[in-house]
Design an enzyme around this catalytic site. Structure first.
Site, PDB file in Angstrom:
ATOM      1  N   GLN A   1      -6.762   0.352  -7.598  1.00 42.03           N
ATOM      2  CA  GLN A   1      -5.481  -0.106  -9.247  1.00 42.03           C
ATOM      3  C   GLN A   1      -6.098   0.601  -9.906  1.00 42.03           C
ATOM      4  O   GLN A   1      -5.468   0.582 -11.616  1.00 42.03           O
ATOM      5  CB  GLN A   1      -5.752  -1.782  -8.621  1.00 42.03           C
ATOM      6  CG  GLN A   1      -4.768  -2.081 -10.198  1.00 42.03           C
ATOM      7  CD  GLN A   1      -4.962  -4.164 -10.333  1.00 42.03           C
ATOM      8  OE1 GLN A   1      -4.104  -4.491  -8.836  1.00 42.03           O
ATOM      9  NE2 GLN A   1      -5.453  -4.289 -10.703  1.00 42.03           N
TER      10      GLN A   1
ATOM     11  N   HIS B   1     -17.791  35.791 -31.131  1.00 40.91           N
ATOM     12  CA  HIS B   1     -19.155  34.812 -31.569  1.00 40.91           C
ATOM     13  C   HIS B   1     -18.725  34.174 -32.523  1.00 40.91           C
ATOM     14  O   HIS B   1     -19.376  34.159 -33.980  1.00 40.91           O
ATOM     15  CB  HIS B   1     -20.221  35.793 -31.397  1.00 40.91           C
ATOM     16  CG  HIS B   1     -20.684  36.241 -30.287  1.00 40.91           C
ATOM     17  ND1 HIS B   1     -21.130  35.783 -29.333  1.00 40.91           N
ATOM     18  CD2 HIS B   1     -20.897  37.752 -29.882  1.00 40.91           C
ATOM     19  CE1 HIS B   1     -21.334  36.863 -28.632  1.00 40.91           C
ATOM     20  NE2 HIS B   1     -21.337  37.859 -28.817  1.00 40.91           N
TER      21      HIS B   1
ATOM     22  N   GLU C   1      -6.002  18.171 -35.113  1.00 39.58           N
ATOM     23  CA  GLU C   1      -7.750  17.398 -35.304  1.00 39.58           C
ATOM     24  C   GLU C   1      -7.793  16.498 -33.885  1.00 39.58           C
ATOM     25  O   GLU C   1      -8.166  15.877 -33.780  1.00 39.58           O
ATOM     26  CB  GLU C   1      -8.198  16.758 -36.672  1.00 39.58           C
ATOM     27  CG  GLU C   1      -8.947  18.574 -37.486  1.00 39.58           C
ATOM     28  CD  GLU C   1      -9.187  17.427 -38.766  1.00 39.58           C
ATOM     29  OE1 GLU C   1     -10.037  17.669 -39.378  1.00 39.58           O
ATOM     30  OE2 GLU C   1      -9.023  15.755 -39.365  1.00 39.58           O
TER      31      GLU C   1
ATOM     32  N   LYS D   1      -7.077  17.600 -51.601  1.00 34.68           N
ATOM     33  CA  LYS D   1      -7.368  17.444 -50.124  1.00 34.68           C
ATOM     34  C   LYS D   1      -5.950  17.990 -49.616  1.00 34.68           C
ATOM     35  O   LYS D   1      -4.723  17.155 -49.429  1.00 34.68           O
ATOM     36  CB  LYS D   1      -8.092  16.796 -49.071  1.00 34.68           C
ATOM     37  CG  LYS D   1      -9.524  16.753 -49.716  1.00 34.68           C
ATOM     38  CD  LYS D   1     -10.045  17.495 -49.438  1.00 34.68           C
ATOM     39  CE  LYS D   1      -9.864  18.127 -47.827  1.00 34.68           C
ATOM     40  NZ  LYS D   1     -10.658  16.726 -47.584  1.00 34.68           N
TER      41      LYS D   1
ATOM     42  N   ASN E   1       0.452  -1.268   0.015  1.00 29.69           N
ATOM     43  CA  ASN E   1      -0.049  -0.005  -0.165  1.00 29.69           C
ATOM     44  C   ASN E   1       0.671   1.584   0.093  1.00 29.69           C
ATOM     45  O   ASN E   1       0.903   2.548  -0.578  1.00 29.69           O
ATOM     46  CB  ASN E   1      -0.635   0.019   1.385  1.00 29.69           C
ATOM     47  CG  ASN E   1      -2.333  -1.141   1.386  1.00 29.69           C
ATOM     48  OD1 ASN E   1      -2.245  -1.339   0.274  1.00 29.69           O
ATOM     49  ND2 ASN E   1      -3.042  -1.463   2.109  1.00 29.69           N
TER      50      ASN E   1
ATOM     51  N   SER F   1      -5.855  13.112 -48.918  1.00 28.63           N
ATOM     52  CA  SER F   1      -6.855  12.122 -49.159  1.00 28.63           C
ATOM     53  C   SER F   1      -7.091  10.370 -49.853  1.00 28.63           C
ATOM     54  O   SER F   1      -6.233  11.389 -50.822  1.00 28.63           O
ATOM     55  CB  SER F   1      -8.026  12.958 -49.604  1.00 28.63           C
ATOM     56  OG  SER F   1      -9.338  11.695 -50.165  1.00 28.63           O
TER      57      SER F   1
END
Length: 411
Positions: free
Chosen positions: A323, A157, A291, A284, A111, A278
Site C-alpha cells: 500500500q 572543476h 532553487e 535582492k 490485488n 527579499s
C-alpha cells in the site's frame, strides 16, 4: 460499520483505530478514473464470457460512468468510511443499482485490481511527462540554435577552461533529456502488460478472458505468472528511477543558472515574473524557481529509496506493505510535472547577457589549449608544448597581460 466485504469469517467489527490506520482512500482516491475504466472493461468481459448478462453489464458500466462524471465534476464527496477507492466505487455502485453491482467483483481480487489501476495511472502519467519533457527539450533546442555563435567560458572543476558556445551548452542538456525520453519509452514497453485476472495470487477457475481485457485497455498483453502479476512493483520502482534521473538533470541545469544569475557571474538576468525579492533587503532578486527545482530533486530521490526499501524484503505474493507504493508514486509524478511545467516558461523568460559572456570567454587565458594544439600541429611534442604554454600563462599572470601579448613578445 460491519466488515461487509470480508466479514463472514469474523465475529468482531474492525476496531475504528485499525480501520483508520488501514485505510488508503485519502490518497488512492486519485485513481478513481482508472479504477472505473478497469471495472468497465472487466464487466464487459464477464458478459462476453456469460458470467453475467449483457443487460447487467450495461447497467454496471453505465452506473460507473455516471459515478466517474460526478467525481470529475466534484459533485460527489469521497466517503472516508470506505477503506480504499476500489470499495468506495463498488459500494457507491451497489447503492445505486442494487444487487447487480455486487456481481462486478466476480473473478477479481483487489490485488489484481489495484495492480491494474496503478499501471493505468502510471501509463497516463508517463504519457503526460513525455509530452512535457518533449516541450522542454524543444525550448533547449531553440536556445541552442539562437545562441549557436555566442561564446561563453566553459568550465571544469568550476574553473574557466576553454571557450565554448552557449548553444553547445544547451545542446548538452538537450542530449541528457533526450536520453530521458528514451528511458520513458523503454519503461513503457516493459510496464504495459495487464495483471487483471490474476486474482489474489492464483488466477481463477472462472472462464475469464484476460487477453481480451488487456487488449481493450490498450496493453501489449497480459502478465502470464499470476504471482508476479499481483506482487510486481518494478514498474513503480523503474518510473521513480527514471524520474530521479530527470530531476537530477533539471537540478544540474538549475545549479548552472543559479550560478550564472549571481552578481559574480552576471551571465543571465532573471525576469521579474520568475524571480522573488527579499522581505528585508530591497536589492535582492532571488532565483527561487531554480532553487526549488534543485531542492525537489531530493524529494524524488527519497521516494525511489522508499519504494526500494518497502519491496526489498517482501515474500510472494501480495503484502499490505505494498500500500506504501502509492503516495511515493503520486508525489513523484506531481513533483516532476510541476518542475517541467515551470522550467519551460522560465527558460523562455531568461535574458542571456551574451556580450559579457563573450568578454569573459576572450579573457582569462582560455585560449591556452588552442595555442598548445597549434604548436602540436607545427611538430612540437605535446608534453613540450604543454610545458611551454604553461610558462607563457604564468608570465601573462605575472605581467597582468593577455596570453597573446606574451606570445607576440616571445616570437
Amino acid at each position: 460499520m460491519t466488515n461487509i466485504i470480508w466479514g463472514g469469517r469474523f465475529k468482531k467489527e474492525l476496531d475504528p483505530r485499525v480501520m483508520h490506520f488501514n485505510a488508503s482512500l485519502a490518497f488512492d482516491k486519485v485513481l478513481f478514473a482508472h479504477d472505473i475504466t478497469g471495472s468497465q472493461a472487466h464487466a464487459k468481459m464477464l458478459a462476453r464470457q456469460g458470467l453475467i448478462s449483457n443487460p447487467e453489464a450495461d447497467l454496471i458500466c453505465n452506473g460507473l460512468e455516471v459515478i466517474k462524471q460526478e467525481l470529475e465534476k466534484g459533485l460527489l464527496e469521497f466517503d472516508e468510511s470506505s477503506e480504499d477507492i476500489h470499495m468506495f466505487v463498488e459500494q457507491l455502485l451497489v447503492s445505486r443499482i442494487g444487487d447487480v453491482g455486487k456481481k462486478l467483483h466476480t473473478g477479481r481480487s483487489r490485488n489484481d485490481q489495484v495492480a491494474l489501476d496503478l499501471r493505468l495511472y502510471s501509463r497516463d502519467a508517463g504519457t503526460d511527462i513525455k509530452k512535457l519533457l518533449h516541450d522542454f527539450n524543444e525550448v533547449l533546442g531553440e536556445l541552442a540554435c539562437v545562441h549557436a555563435q555566442d561564446k561563453i567560458p566553459g568550465y571544469t572543476h568550476l574553473q574557466q577552461a576553454q571557450p565554448i558556445y552557449l548553444g553547445h551548452f544547451f545542446s548538452a542538456y538537450q542530449a541528457m533529456f533526450h536520453r530521458d525520453l528514451g528511458r520513458l519509452h523503454d519503461w513503457h514497453t516493459r510496464m504495459n502488460f495487464s495483471p487483471l485476472g490474476a486474482g489474489a495470487l492464483a488466477g481463477s477457475t472462472l472462464p475469464l478472458d484476460r487477453e481480451w481485457v488487456a487488449q481493450t485497455l490498450g496493453f501489449n498483453g497480459i502478465i502470464e505468472n499470476t504471482l508476479d502479476a499481483v506482487s510486481d512493483r518494478d514498474f513503480v520502482i523503474e518510473f521513480c528511477s527514471v524520474a530521479s534521473i530527470i530531476m537530477m538533470h533539471l537540478s544540474r541545469l538549475a545549479e548552472d543558472l543559479i550560478l550564472w544569475a549571481t552578481q559574480e557571474f552576471g551571465f543571465i538576468t532573471l525576469d521579474d515574473a520568475f524571480a522573488t525579492g527579499s522581505s528585508l533587503m530591497p536589492n535582492k532578486k532571488n532565483p527561487d524557481v531554480l532553487e526549488l527545482v534543485r531542492g525537489k530533486s531530493g524529494r524524488v530521490f527519497g521516494h525511489l529509496m522508499g519504494i526500494l526499501t518497502v519491496m526489498k524484503g517482501l515474500p510472494l505474493a501480495y503484502n499490505k506493505d505494498m500500500q506504501e507504493d502509492k503516495e511515493c508514486l503520486f508525489d513523484t509524478v506531481n513533483t516532476l510535472v510541476a518542475c517541467l511545467e515551470i522550467m519551460t516558461p522560465f527558460l523562455r523568460s531568461v535574458q542571456f547577457n551574451t556580450q559579457l559572456m563573450e568578454q569573459k570567454a576572450n579573457s582569462g587565458y582560455l585560449n591556452a589549449t588552442a595555442i598548445l594544439e597549434s604548436l602540436v600541429l607545427k611538430g612540437v611534442p605535446f608534453r613540450d608544448a604543454h610545458h611551454q604554454v604553461g610558462e607563457w600563462v604564468q608570465t601573462a599572470i605575472d605581467k597582468n597581460c593577455s596570453l597573446d601579448e606574451v606570445i607576440k613578445n616571445k616570437l
